[in-house]
Design an enzyme around this catalytic site. Structure first.
Site, mmCIF file in Angstrom:
data_model
loop_
_atom_site.group_PDB
_atom_site.id
_atom_site.type_symbol
_atom_site.label_atom_id
_atom_site.label_comp_id
_atom_site.label_asym_id
_atom_site.label_seq_id
_atom_site.Cartn_x
_atom_site.Cartn_y
_atom_site.Cartn_z
ATOM 1 N N ASP A 205 0.830 -1.201 0.000
ATOM 2 C CA ASP A 205 0.000 0.000 0.000
ATOM 3 C C ASP A 205 0.871 1.260 0.000
ATOM 4 O OD1 ASP A 205 -2.669 1.333 0.422
ATOM 5 O OD2 ASP A 205 -1.699 1.957 2.291
ATOM 6 N N GLU A 262 1.621 -0.544 -5.054
ATOM 7 C CA GLU A 262 0.708 0.550 -5.362
ATOM 8 C C GLU A 262 1.525 1.830 -5.228
ATOM 9 O OE1 GLU A 262 -3.257 2.853 -3.698
ATOM 10 O OE2 GLU A 262 -1.592 2.298 -2.413
#
Length: 554
Positions: A205, A262
């Site tokens: 993330d 990401e």
């Protein structure tokens, strides 16, 4: 090359599960591991190679689970570690890999370490694990700098003893200090914990936002355009040291574990740095997701992603929807230029044509699945689900709504629980309630619109022209055709407003082409071409109409 070989991740199709909204196994209105296990056969029949699961760790859910309180446990609302291990084993029995989510930029404010930091006070070793600073001004009443939260408002929160802590996201998500060795050691321990339980890799993330510039300087006007590592907290060069250590841990397992980043890095060359041979294996090509539904824009973004990834020996990684963006049938229901906005709030005020959006979405999916590299699917897109754009404001859960001063609806519209059965309570979202024939004890945690009935899995199953059957057919062909998955792409001449591409495998096998009519008048098929699959019906003269993709054998 098979997706189940050592380098399975180079051409895999990965299915993203937002666990709160996938399937509810105990009837409490929240998705869980029991519900996920009950749908494994659906995913196996769909033909995916791997499942990525959004955070299932203990969390107060201030940001949908991305505020993690304990990285080495399962939130009781979702199940327990034993259930998680059983799920991983059952997926592996079906030939499906499992990726988890890791959130390295911040903790929950309910994490044990942050509670210790608040109790210990200024100057304590406990506070060194986070980014605490004194405020500015004679009484320290002003934030330490001018940074703003990604969700809106200041990125600093003052605690009762007068200090401030940094939170680039929600106030309940304090940033950790990656200069502290205990932070690095603890995340490495988390990697090993889940790898030892059979997990095959992690999605990282906000992979580009962990390292902060020493001194935490104010952001200058225009700094968000910086693409050379000079931003004070985005895409800083020192972050790559972290990923080299993680890659070494992953490579110590047999078979090696994998990572997908990401990283919203607009410059493809900067993004490729995360994919060097000793760092992460893959990273999402978000420029493809944000491309306008225009032939030139699509081709340019595809070319850029392939070129930069190839330069470092990595596959491109394609995605059209996920838990953070407006579902692509609803984005594409607007004018082509609206493709550049990926949030519901970017396109909400634009006129929408849902049928056009779904037609374009089907075409875009076949384009994505024809490209070389890895593809990610977001749960429910195999049902053609649209964004839910009118959730009552009192039921919005995303912190963006509050932190934006009620000016942005946020991301809840793509997180609404899935419809599995058109004529059952909560559209069959609660598995146990359905199987027992009982009434649902609790409603789904976000309201489901009536339009979901036409998208429900059982309705899709009975319609051979449904989106579900299109996805199954596409994945079956992608697995079977030797030119798909890994390999190269060659653009072919085609009329303006269209894209035509040929695929060749790494072993030199070819015979596959795709024709995408983005905006042209109907175009003729090449001579002697055999249609393998079409995203929608051809014309009466067997021409490809606008907003349609065909796969061909030649």
């Amino acid at each position: 090359m098979s997706a189940h070989d050592l380098d399975w991740w180079r051409n895999a199709v990965v299915y993203q599960v937002y666990i709160r909204s996938f399937a509810d196994g105990n009837g409490d209105g929240t998705g869980d591991i029991a519900g996920l296990r009950s749908k494994l056969d659906h995913l196996a029949r769909l033909g995916v190679d791997a499942i990525w699961i959004n955070p299932w760790y203990p969390s107060p859910l201030a940001d949908g689970g991305y505020d993690v309180a304990d990285y080495r446990a399962i939130d009781p609302r979702f199940g327990d570690t034993a259930q998680a291990e059983a799920f991983v084993a059952e997926a592996h029995e079906r030939g499906i890999k499992i990726l988890l989510d890791i959130v390295p930029n911040h903790h929950s404010d309910e994490h044990e370490w942050f509670r210790e930091a608040l109790a210990a006070g200024p100057g304590s070793p406990e506070r060194e694990r986070y980014v605490f600073r004194d405020g500015r001004g004679p009484d320290g009443a002003q934030p330490p700098n001018n940074w703003e939260s990604m969700f809106g408002g200041p990125a600093w929160e003052r605690v009762p003893d007068g200090q401030w802590y940094l939170h680039l996201f929600d106030v309940k998500q304090p940033d950790v200090n990656w200069e502290h060795p205990e932070i690095r050691e603890d995340f490495e321990r988390t990697l090993r914990f889940w790898f030892d339980r059979g997990v095959d890799g992690f999605r990282v993330d906000v992979a580009n936002a962990m390292i902060k510039q020493p001194g935490l300087p104010d952001i200058e006007q225009g700094v968000n355009d910086v693409q050379d590592g000079g931003h004070p907290y985005l895409d800083r060069d020192d972050v790559h040291e972290v990923y080299r250590s993680w890659r070494a841990i992953g490579d110590s397992y047999d078979p090696p574990k994998v990572f997908v980043a990401e990283a919203w890095v607009p410059d493809p060359e900067r993004l490729a740095r995360y994919l060097r041979p000793d760092e992460l294996q893959t990273a999402f090509s978000f420029n493809f997701l944000t491309a306008a539904w225009l032939a030139d824009d699509l081709r340019r973004n595809i070319d850029d992603a392939i070129a930069e990834n190839t330069a470092v020996g990595a596959p491109a990684t394609w995605v059209l929807s996920n838990h953070d963006v407006c579902r692509h049938p609803s984005r594409l229901a607007r004018k082509p230029e609206a493709g550049r906005g990926w949030l519901l709030d970017d396109v909400l005020d634009l006129p929408a044509d849902p049928e056009l959006g779904l037609r374009r979405a089907r075409a875009a999916t076949l384009l994505m699945l024809a490209l070389p590299g890895t593809a990610y699917l977001y749960q429910g897109e195999e049902f053609g689900l649209p964004e839910v754009e009118d959730i009552p404001v009192e039921q919005l859960d995303d912190p963006t709504w509050e932190l934006s001063g009620h000016s942005k609806r946020g991301r809840d519209g793509c997180r609404v629980p899935l419809p599995w059965a058109a004529n059952e309570p909560s559209f069959g979202f609660s598995v146990n309630a359905r199987s027992a024939g009982a009434a649902l004890s609790d409603p789904a945690w976000l309201p489901q619109p009536e339009v979901f009935a036409r998208h429900a899995a059982d309705v899709q199953e009975s319609d051979p022209d449904s989106v579900l059957h299109l996805y199954r057919d596409a994945l079956a062909i992608r697995h079977a055709h030797p030119a798909l998955g890994g390999g190269t792409l060659t653009w072919l001449d085609s009329p303006e407003g269209t894209l035509a591409l040929a695929r060749t495998s790494n072993e030199g096998e070819s015979g596959f082409t795709a024709l995408v009519n983005v905006s042209s008048s109907p175009v003729s098929l090449p001579e002697d071409a055999e249609v393998l699959l079409a995203s929608g019906p051809l014309t009466a003269r067997d021409e490809v109409p606008a907003d349609t993709t065909v796969w061909l054998r030649q």
